[in-house]
Motif scaffolding. Structure first.
Motif, short mmCIF file in Angstrom:
data_model
loop_
_atom_site.label_atom_id
_atom_site.label_comp_id
_atom_site.label_asym_id
_atom_site.label_seq_id
_atom_site.Cartn_x
_atom_site.Cartn_y
_atom_site.Cartn_z
N ALA A 67 -83.36 18.83 -39.59
CA ALA A 67 -82.33 18.28 -39.07
C ALA A 67 -82.20 16.91 -39.45
O ALA A 67 -83.28 16.08 -39.66
CB ALA A 67 -82.41 18.27 -37.55
N ASP A 68 -81.08 16.45 -39.88
CA ASP A 68 -80.83 14.95 -40.45
C ASP A 68 -79.74 14.52 -39.75
O ASP A 68 -78.82 15.04 -39.46
CB ASP A 68 -80.39 14.96 -42.02
N LEU A 69 -79.93 13.19 -39.58
CA LEU A 69 -78.92 12.22 -38.69
C LEU A 69 -77.87 11.90 -39.78
O LEU A 69 -78.33 11.11 -40.45
CB LEU A 69 -79.54 11.34 -37.93
N VAL A 70 -76.53 12.53 -39.55
CA VAL A 70 -75.68 12.02 -40.48
C VAL A 70 -74.84 10.86 -40.40
O VAL A 70 -74.97 9.78 -40.89
CB VAL A 70 -74.70 13.20 -40.85
N SER A 71 -74.38 10.80 -39.01
CA SER A 71 -73.63 9.55 -38.45
C SER A 71 -73.55 9.40 -36.96
O SER A 71 -73.81 10.26 -36.43
CB SER A 71 -72.27 9.54 -39.11
N VAL A 72 -73.67 8.08 -36.80
CA VAL A 72 -73.48 7.61 -35.24
C VAL A 72 -72.43 6.57 -35.20
O VAL A 72 -72.36 5.77 -36.17
CB VAL A 72 -74.96 7.10 -34.95
N GLY A 73 -71.38 6.98 -34.29
CA GLY A 73 -70.35 6.02 -34.43
C GLY A 73 -69.55 5.99 -32.90
O GLY A 73 -69.91 6.80 -32.07
N PRO A 74 -68.69 5.10 -32.66
CA PRO A 74 -67.98 5.22 -31.55
C PRO A 74 -67.11 6.46 -31.37
O PRO A 74 -66.69 7.31 -32.10
CB PRO A 74 -67.15 3.84 -31.43
N ALA A 75 -67.04 7.04 -29.99
CA ALA A 75 -66.31 8.12 -29.66
C ALA A 75 -64.96 7.81 -29.77
O ALA A 75 -64.22 9.00 -29.08
CB ALA A 75 -67.28 8.91 -28.66
N GLY A 76 -64.33 6.92 -29.85
CA GLY A 76 -62.84 6.79 -30.03
C GLY A 76 -62.09 7.77 -30.63
O GLY A 76 -62.58 8.77 -31.26
N GLY A 77 -60.76 8.06 -30.42
CA GLY A 77 -59.86 9.04 -31.00
C GLY A 77 -59.82 8.86 -32.41
O GLY A 77 -60.84 8.91 -33.14
N ASP A 78 -58.77 8.45 -33.02
CA ASP A 78 -58.54 8.46 -34.31
C ASP A 78 -58.50 6.93 -34.81
O ASP A 78 -57.76 6.50 -35.81
CB ASP A 78 -57.27 8.91 -35.05
N LYS A 79 -58.93 6.01 -34.09
CA LYS A 79 -58.93 4.40 -34.24
C LYS A 79 -59.70 4.30 -35.75
O LYS A 79 -60.91 4.81 -35.76
CB LYS A 79 -59.62 3.94 -33.37
N LYS A 80 -59.33 3.74 -36.53
CA LYS A 80 -60.07 3.40 -37.62
C LYS A 80 -60.85 1.85 -37.39
O LYS A 80 -60.46 0.91 -37.02
CB LYS A 80 -59.17 3.04 -38.90
N PRO A 81 -62.11 1.96 -37.67
CA PRO A 81 -63.03 0.65 -37.47
C PRO A 81 -62.53 -0.32 -38.45
O PRO A 81 -62.06 -0.13 -39.44
CB PRO A 81 -64.48 1.29 -37.32
N ALA A 82 -62.99 -1.73 -37.93
CA ALA A 82 -62.79 -2.80 -38.96
C ALA A 82 -63.88 -2.67 -40.00
O ALA A 82 -64.83 -1.77 -40.01
CB ALA A 82 -62.91 -3.98 -37.96
N ALA A 83 -63.49 -3.46 -41.13
CA ALA A 83 -64.36 -3.26 -42.23
C ALA A 83 -65.89 -3.50 -41.88
O ALA A 83 -66.04 -4.64 -41.20
CB ALA A 83 -63.99 -4.09 -43.21
N PRO A 84 -66.72 -2.80 -42.23
CA PRO A 84 -68.23 -3.04 -41.89
C PRO A 84 -68.62 -4.35 -42.57
O PRO A 84 -68.34 -4.55 -43.98
CB PRO A 84 -68.67 -1.63 -42.28
N THR A 85 -69.73 -4.90 -42.00
CA THR A 85 -70.19 -6.07 -42.73
C THR A 85 -71.32 -5.36 -43.62
O THR A 85 -71.81 -4.37 -43.44
CB THR A 85 -70.71 -6.85 -41.66
#
Length: 129
Positions: A67-85
């Protein structure tokens, strides 16, 4: 904070038994609100809620195999997150990489008792010599 965790599993085709086992493991964790099988090959488990992603991934590895952890992120709807640092991007890249299991066994250090051997022949009590 609700988060969406995506974990890639090694499921063999339409192995319903493994999927059921993965669901049972996922929903047994505290804070899980929903779980779903997603992805092109139906080999990704998507969990939404307040869950420890690393603990869930290690439980799935222990019970299902790979099992591989692919992604972890906020569970918001279709909101696009700000540009990551840049620091966040490297941290996310470090999470995606799978570490092979390395085992290290530390041998206990023993303290052996020290015995002092005395030479009783050093003093000559012989009258012949």
């Amino acid at each position: 904070m609700k988060q969406k965790v995506v974990i890639r599993l090694s499921l063999n085709g339409n192995d319903q038994k493994c999927r059921t086992k993965a669901f049972k493991i996922a929903v047994s964790q505290s804070g899980v609100e929903s779980a779903a099988i997603t992805g092109d090959g139906k080999n990704q488990l998507e969990v939404v809620g307040e869950v420890d992603a690393a603990a869930l991934t290690s439980l799935l590895r222990k019970n299902l195999g790979h099992a591989d952890l692919v992604s972890v992120g906020p569970a918001g709807g279709d909101k696009k997150p700000a540009a990551p640092t840049p620091a966040a991007a490297t941290a996310a890249a470090a999470v995606v990489q799978s570490q092979p299991g390395s085992y290290y066994y530390a041998y206990p250090s023993y303290q052996y008792p020290v015995y002092q051997v005395t030479d009783s022949y050093g003093q000559s009590n012989c009258s012949i010599m």
